[in-house]
Design an enzyme around this catalytic site. Structure first.
Site, PDB file in Angstrom:
ATOM      1  N   SER A   1       0.822  -1.210   0.000  1.00 31.80           N
ATOM      2  CA  SER A   1       0.000   0.000   0.000  1.00 31.80           C
ATOM      3  C   SER A   1       0.851   1.252   0.000  1.00 31.80           C
ATOM      4  O   SER A   1       0.316   2.349  -0.174  1.00 31.80           O
ATOM      5  CB  SER A   1      -0.852   0.036   1.269  1.00 31.80           C
ATOM      6  OG  SER A   1      -1.661  -1.087   1.350  1.00 31.80           O
TER       7      SER A   1
ATOM      8  N   HIS B   1      -1.185  -2.604  -7.042  1.00 31.72           N
ATOM      9  CA  HIS B   1      -1.910  -2.296  -5.807  1.00 31.72           C
ATOM     10  C   HIS B   1      -3.413  -2.458  -6.026  1.00 31.72           C
ATOM     11  O   HIS B   1      -4.069  -1.585  -6.587  1.00 31.72           O
ATOM     12  CB  HIS B   1      -1.553  -0.871  -5.358  1.00 31.72           C
ATOM     13  CG  HIS B   1      -2.188  -0.459  -4.080  1.00 31.72           C
ATOM     14  ND1 HIS B   1      -2.690   0.802  -3.860  1.00 31.72           N
ATOM     15  CD2 HIS B   1      -2.436  -1.158  -2.944  1.00 31.72           C
ATOM     16  CE1 HIS B   1      -3.195   0.866  -2.646  1.00 31.72           C
ATOM     17  NE2 HIS B   1      -3.067  -0.307  -2.072  1.00 31.72           N
TER      18      HIS B   1
ATOM     19  N   GLU C   1      -3.885   0.138  -8.946  1.00 28.78           N
ATOM     20  CA  GLU C   1      -2.814   1.112  -9.200  1.00 28.78           C
ATOM     21  C   GLU C   1      -1.586   0.329  -9.668  1.00 28.78           C
ATOM     22  O   GLU C   1      -1.239  -0.692  -9.046  1.00 28.78           O
ATOM     23  CB  GLU C   1      -2.430   1.828  -7.896  1.00 28.78           C
ATOM     24  CG  GLU C   1      -3.157   3.118  -7.646  1.00 28.78           C
ATOM     25  CD  GLU C   1      -2.671   3.793  -6.361  1.00 28.78           C
ATOM     26  OE1 GLU C   1      -2.171   4.901  -6.438  1.00 28.78           O
ATOM     27  OE2 GLU C   1      -2.817   3.196  -5.275  1.00 28.78           O
TER      28      GLU C   1
ATOM     29  N   ASN D   1      -3.662   5.926  -1.326  1.00 32.30           N
ATOM     30  CA  ASN D   1      -3.402   5.981   0.119  1.00 32.30           C
ATOM     31  C   ASN D   1      -2.698   7.262   0.555  1.00 32.30           C
ATOM     32  O   ASN D   1      -2.759   7.633   1.722  1.00 32.30           O
ATOM     33  CB  ASN D   1      -2.613   4.750   0.560  1.00 32.30           C
ATOM     34  CG  ASN D   1      -3.505   3.527   0.539  1.00 32.30           C
ATOM     35  OD1 ASN D   1      -4.698   3.623   0.837  1.00 32.30           O
ATOM     36  ND2 ASN D   1      -2.961   2.390   0.168  1.00 32.30           N
TER      37      ASN D   1
HETATM   38  P1  NAD Z   1      -3.669  -9.403   6.361  1.00 33.42           P
HETATM   39  O1  NAD Z   1      -3.120  -9.131   7.710  1.00 33.42           O
HETATM   40  O2  NAD Z   1      -5.118  -9.689   6.172  1.00 33.42           O
HETATM   41  O3  NAD Z   1      -2.882 -10.644   5.682  1.00 33.42           O
HETATM   42  C1  NAD Z   1      -1.497 -10.746   5.644  1.00 33.42           C
HETATM   43  C2  NAD Z   1      -1.159 -12.231   5.451  1.00 33.42           C
HETATM   44  O4  NAD Z   1       0.247 -12.344   5.213  1.00 33.42           O
HETATM   45  C3  NAD Z   1      -1.496 -13.095   6.677  1.00 33.42           C
HETATM   46  O5  NAD Z   1      -2.295 -14.202   6.282  1.00 33.42           O
HETATM   47  C4  NAD Z   1      -0.115 -13.556   7.167  1.00 33.42           C
HETATM   48  O6  NAD Z   1      -0.134 -14.876   7.716  1.00 33.42           O
HETATM   49  C5  NAD Z   1       0.680 -13.512   5.861  1.00 33.42           C
HETATM   50  N1  NAD Z   1       2.103 -13.427   6.087  1.00 33.42           N
HETATM   51  C6  NAD Z   1       2.775 -12.702   7.018  1.00 33.42           C
HETATM   52  N2  NAD Z   1       4.100 -12.920   6.894  1.00 33.42           N
HETATM   53  C7  NAD Z   1       4.256 -13.787   5.849  1.00 33.42           C
HETATM   54  C8  NAD Z   1       5.382 -14.400   5.242  1.00 33.42           C
HETATM   55  N3  NAD Z   1       6.611 -14.169   5.697  1.00 33.42           N
HETATM   56  N4  NAD Z   1       5.171 -15.238   4.212  1.00 33.42           N
HETATM   57  C9  NAD Z   1       3.922 -15.488   3.754  1.00 33.42           C
HETATM   58  N5  NAD Z   1       2.806 -14.956   4.301  1.00 33.42           N
HETATM   59  C10 NAD Z   1       2.985 -14.109   5.331  1.00 33.42           C
HETATM   60  O7  NAD Z   1      -3.209  -8.161   5.448  1.00 33.42           O
HETATM   61  P2  NAD Z   1      -3.900  -7.613   4.100  1.00 33.42           P
HETATM   62  O8  NAD Z   1      -4.891  -6.577   4.455  1.00 33.42           O
HETATM   63  O9  NAD Z   1      -4.259  -8.768   3.226  1.00 33.42           O
HETATM   64  O10 NAD Z   1      -2.649  -6.837   3.474  1.00 33.42           O
HETATM   65  C11 NAD Z   1      -1.656  -7.509   2.715  1.00 33.42           C
HETATM   66  C12 NAD Z   1      -0.920  -6.506   1.858  1.00 33.42           C
HETATM   67  O11 NAD Z   1      -1.860  -5.857   0.997  1.00 33.42           O
HETATM   68  C13 NAD Z   1      -0.210  -5.399   2.637  1.00 33.42           C
HETATM   69  O12 NAD Z   1       0.969  -5.045   1.957  1.00 33.42           O
HETATM   70  C14 NAD Z   1      -1.234  -4.268   2.586  1.00 33.42           C
HETATM   71  O13 NAD Z   1      -0.649  -3.007   2.734  1.00 33.42           O
HETATM   72  C15 NAD Z   1      -1.787  -4.450   1.185  1.00 33.42           C
HETATM   73  N6  NAD Z   1      -3.114  -3.868   0.961  1.00 33.42           N
HETATM   74  C16 NAD Z   1      -4.076  -3.913   1.928  1.00 33.42           C
HETATM   75  C17 NAD Z   1      -5.331  -3.347   1.690  1.00 33.42           C
HETATM   76  C18 NAD Z   1      -6.406  -3.387   2.738  1.00 33.42           C
HETATM   77  O14 NAD Z   1      -7.413  -2.667   2.591  1.00 33.42           O
HETATM   78  N7  NAD Z   1      -6.285  -4.183   3.759  1.00 33.42           N
HETATM   79  C19 NAD Z   1      -5.601  -2.768   0.451  1.00 33.42           C
HETATM   80  C20 NAD Z   1      -4.614  -2.768  -0.553  1.00 33.42           C
HETATM   81  C21 NAD Z   1      -3.355  -3.325  -0.270  1.00 33.42           C
END
Ligand code: NAD
Length: 309
Positions: free
Chosen positions: A137, A158, A170, A208
């Site tokens: 993000s 993204h 994005e 963001n």
């Molecule tokens: P989340 O906490 O729901 O999921 C993250 C996952 O990553 C978890 O299942 C965790 O077990 C896994 N994980 C952690 N360390 C790991 C590793 N070393 N190897 C493999 N898996 C691992 O988070 P999310 O909301 O899905 O966010 C994930 C990414 O997407 C982040 O970079 C976030 O910034 C981005 N993002 C989030 C949103 C949102 O609205 N939540 C929107 C766009 C982008």
């Protein structure tokens, strides 16, 4: 949702130099990883989904099944599309499963050291031609790409949350990202039925850079007692015509993710206006991360969710 369901691999129109994406890997089976896998599988692509936790993988498969059921009920897809899509997904905790992938999209926790460690583990297992995208993000694509052996084949992709519903992706080029990688990821986003916006590699990109400081400001308004949780949310829903209030939205995104993005903005732009609100920090320290932990600015064990302040 406007998804083109085909089994053919992805390539940009008549451009022989554009890499073909016939198999996609996804790292991280959280809310974003399961959404990205969902849309890729429905678009006809074999998907390898990896997480460190088997329980995260099991949960992601169950969520994808429920979300696809919703699409079946709305006549957006058929029951056959659903079963074919789920059959295209391989869930694994072993990086060797990425051996045939043409693109691996990283969607692990929003922490630079986590992502860099993921890439270190991933690289020995993928083909030299395999492209790598990060769904970060906010973190610099140039810096993440430089931590790999293939900065030319590294890009930011993204997706927005929830991925099956939100139209935007994005696309962020790092300084070293090559044109074929850019063209291939643009073509993939379009095949998934998404609209793309190209952003420069500045902290938090476009969406963001604008959205998360607004959320942080809403947390300051709460912290300073300007309004209660329901007052702030209904003020922005009804007064600014936002579909969700900023605190509801923060819970939906994940408060840990919101805080990480503010930290990247604060450090990356060296401007005090991006200082994360101490109340946001406190919620994250308490493990109150929003919907994913059932408690954030609302308590989701109650129906309807009850404000926590
Ligand atoms: P989340 O906490 O729901 O999921 C993250 C996952 O990553 C978890 O299942 C965790 O077990 C896994 N994980 C952690 N360390 C790991 C590793 N070393 N190897 C493999 N898996 C691992 O988070 P999310 O909301 O899905 O966010 C994930 C990414 O997407 C982040 O970079 C976030 O910034 C981005 N993002 C989030 C949103 C949102 O609205 N939540 C929107 C766009 C982008």
């Amino acid at each position: 949702m406007n998804i083109d369901i085909k089994a053919a691999p992805v390539a940009a129109d008549a451009d022989l130099d554009t890499p073909v994406i016939a198999c996609v890997g996804v790292i991280g089976a959280g809310q974003m990883g399961n959404g990205i896998s969902h849309v890729c599988a429905l678009a006809g692509l074999p998907v390898v989904l990896l997480d460190v936790k088997q329980e995260a993988l099991d949960k992601a498969i169950a969520i994808m099944g429920r979300n696809m059921d919703r699409q079946v009920h709305r006549n957006l897809i058929t029951a056959e599309d659903k079963s074919a899509a789920l059959a295209r997904i391989t869930a694994s905790t072993d990086y060797a499963a990425f051996g045939d992938c043409d693109l691996v999209i990283e969607a692990a926790t929003e922490k630079e050291e986590v992502k860099k460690a993921v890439f270190r583990t991933l690289l020995p297992h993928i083909k030299p031609s395999c492209m790598v995208a990060s769904n970060t993000s906010s973190i610099s694509i140039t810096r993440l790409g430089a931590a790999t052996d293939r900065p030319g084949k590294f890009i930011g992709m993204h997706f927005m949350n929830p991925v099956p519903v939100m139209k935007l992706v994005e696309i962020i080029r790092g300084i070293a990202t090559d044109e074929p990688t850019f063209e291939a990821t643009m073509a993939l986003a379009h095949r998934l039925g998404k609209t793309t916006a190209v952003a420069e590699d500045f902290p938090a990109f476009i969406v963001n850079r604008i959205l998360v400081p607004m959320i942080n400001e809403a947390v300051y308004a709460l912290y300073e007692g300007v309004g209660s949780v329901p007052a702030i949310d209904s003020a922005m829903r009804l007064g600014a015509n936002h579909p969700m209030g900023p605190l509801e939205l923060a819970d939906f995104i994940g408060l840990d993710t919101c805080l990480s993005i503010m930290q990247v903005l604060y450090e990356g732009l060296s401007d005090s206006k991006y200082r994360p609100c101490p109340l946001l920090v406190k919620y994250v320290e308490a493990g109150w991360l929003g919907r994913k932990t059932n408690r954030g600015f609302y308590d989701y064990t109650q129906t309807p969710p009850r404000p926590t302040r």
